[in-house]
Design an enzyme around this catalytic site. Structure first.
Site, PDB file in Angstrom:
ATOM      1  N   ASP A  53       0.843  -1.201   0.000  1.00 32.07           N
ATOM      2  CA  ASP A  53       0.000   0.000   0.000  1.00 32.07           C
ATOM      3  C   ASP A  53       0.879   1.252   0.000  1.00 32.07           C
ATOM      4  O   ASP A  53       1.791   1.362   0.826  1.00 32.07           O
ATOM      5  CB  ASP A  53      -0.895  -0.030   1.259  1.00 32.07           C
ATOM      6  CG  ASP A  53      -2.062   0.945   1.192  1.00 32.07           C
ATOM      7  OD1 ASP A  53      -1.873   2.054   0.647  1.00 32.07           O
ATOM      8  OD2 ASP A  53      -3.147   0.617   1.693  1.00 32.07           O
ATOM      9  N   HIS A  59      -0.380   4.510   0.008  1.00 35.04           N
ATOM     10  CA  HIS A  59      -1.065   5.715   0.497  1.00 35.04           C
ATOM     11  C   HIS A  59      -0.442   6.207   1.804  1.00 35.04           C
ATOM     12  O   HIS A  59      -0.371   5.443   2.767  1.00 35.04           O
ATOM     13  CB  HIS A  59      -2.551   5.426   0.698  1.00 35.04           C
ATOM     14  CG  HIS A  59      -3.249   5.046  -0.573  1.00 35.04           C
ATOM     15  ND1 HIS A  59      -3.333   3.746  -1.002  1.00 35.04           N
ATOM     16  CD2 HIS A  59      -3.881   5.804  -1.501  1.00 35.04           C
ATOM     17  CE1 HIS A  59      -3.984   3.718  -2.159  1.00 35.04           C
ATOM     18  NE2 HIS A  59      -4.332   4.950  -2.491  1.00 35.04           N
ATOM     19  N   SER A  93      -5.442  -4.178   2.248  1.00 30.44           N
ATOM     20  CA  SER A  93      -4.608  -3.843   3.415  1.00 30.44           C
ATOM     21  C   SER A  93      -5.270  -4.265   4.721  1.00 30.44           C
ATOM     22  O   SER A  93      -4.590  -4.524   5.716  1.00 30.44           O
ATOM     23  CB  SER A  93      -4.318  -2.344   3.456  1.00 30.44           C
ATOM     24  OG  SER A  93      -3.609  -1.978   2.295  1.00 30.44           O
TER      25      SER A  93
END
Ligand code: B1M
Length: 215
Positions: free
Chosen positions: A98, A100, A151
């Site tokens: 991930d 972000h 996630s």
């Protein structure tokens, strides 16, 4: 456009030119954190909706994210802070797979400006790297962020790994990110993890959780 609408639109459009001047003007009107919460995050929400409905392509989302980061970086030095670090030490990471990190980095800012030391090891961090860093920096708690639905599964696996290494009692865990729900963390994951696992819906709840977990 009026100043605050223009700021929101800058995030949506990914328009950086003149950003700093607008932020300076905005800080004459309200504190930096209110600008982030009331105006800039509103822009990111619009970006998410446009992207989710296919009306915005990924490179433009990236541009918006970059303007968001630049804005937060410009505002951060102007925030009120207790940077003594004496309340405890938190490890922060975005989980494996991930990328972000805007939300995680906001948590870093809020928590580290309020008396904690934060060790922020970045994005795409596998559990081994998280636990190595936790050990190395002798942290008091571990915070994992993730925005992708996958996630949320990784977080569960991470907690299971911590159980099997026998370190769940040692590390309270705070989880956050848009794909999580409170009930997933506080019901499902709480059953999985042998230590203390909690959900923070935003950076301020993250700070309050730290205050409770470190008390
Ligand atoms: Co992505 N993305 N993205 N993206 N992106 C989402 C998450 C998505 C919901 C968009 C959508 O479809 N509407 C969607 C996920 C769907 C899903 O999993 N079901 C998605 C997708 C699909 C993707 C890609 C797969 C797209 C692709 O490649 N085709 C790809 C994934 C890459 C990867 O991770 N492997 C991708 C890439 C990107 C960009 C790189 C372009 C960029 C990220 C840039 C960056 O972060 N450096 C990006 C962005 C910007 C978004 C959206 C639009 C905005 C995210 C954001 O920064 N929000 C997002 C839409 C959405 O979230 N609805 C989306 C602002 C931020 C402040 O909020 O992170 O939620 P947030 O943090 C909050 C709280 O959640 C909380 O505090 C913050 C507020 O105070 N919080 C914590 C967060 N972490 C915490 C940790 C804590 C405590 C609280 O304690 C540890």
């Amino acid at each position: 456009l009026p100043l605050f609408e223009r700021l929101e639109k800058r995030i949506v459009d990914g328009e950086r030119n003149g950003l700093e001047a607008d932020l300076e003007a905005a800080m004459q009107e309200k504190p930096p954190l209110e600008i982030i919460n009331q105006n800039l995050l509103g822009g990111m929400k619009i970006v998410g909706d446009l992207f989710g409905s296919g009306q915005m392509q990924l490179p433009f989302v990236l541009q918006s994210a970059e303007v968001m980061k630049a804005a937060v970086a410009h505002l951060e030095p102007h925030m009120e802070k207790d940077d003594s670090g004496g309340k405890g030490r938190l490890l922060l990471a975005t989980v494996k797979g991930d990328v972000h990190d805007i939300g995680k980095n906001l948590v870093d800012i809020i928590v580290s400006n309020n008396g904690y030391e934060v060790v922020n090891i970045g994005i795409k961090q596998p559990i081994n790297a998280i636990l190595d860093a936790a050990e190395e920096h002798k942290v008091d708690a571990i915070g994992m962020s993730g925005l992708l639905v996958k996630s949320t599964v990784i977080m569960k696996e991470n907690l299971e790994e911590m159980n099997s290494r026998g370190i769940a009692e040692k590390y309270p865990v705070m989880l956050g990110g848009a794909a999580l729900t409170r009930s997933y963390v506080e019901n499902d994951l709480d059953e999985v993890y042998q230590g203390d696992v909690r959900y923070a819906k935003d950076a301020f709840e993250g700070l309050h959780l730290m205050d409770r977990m470190m008390a």
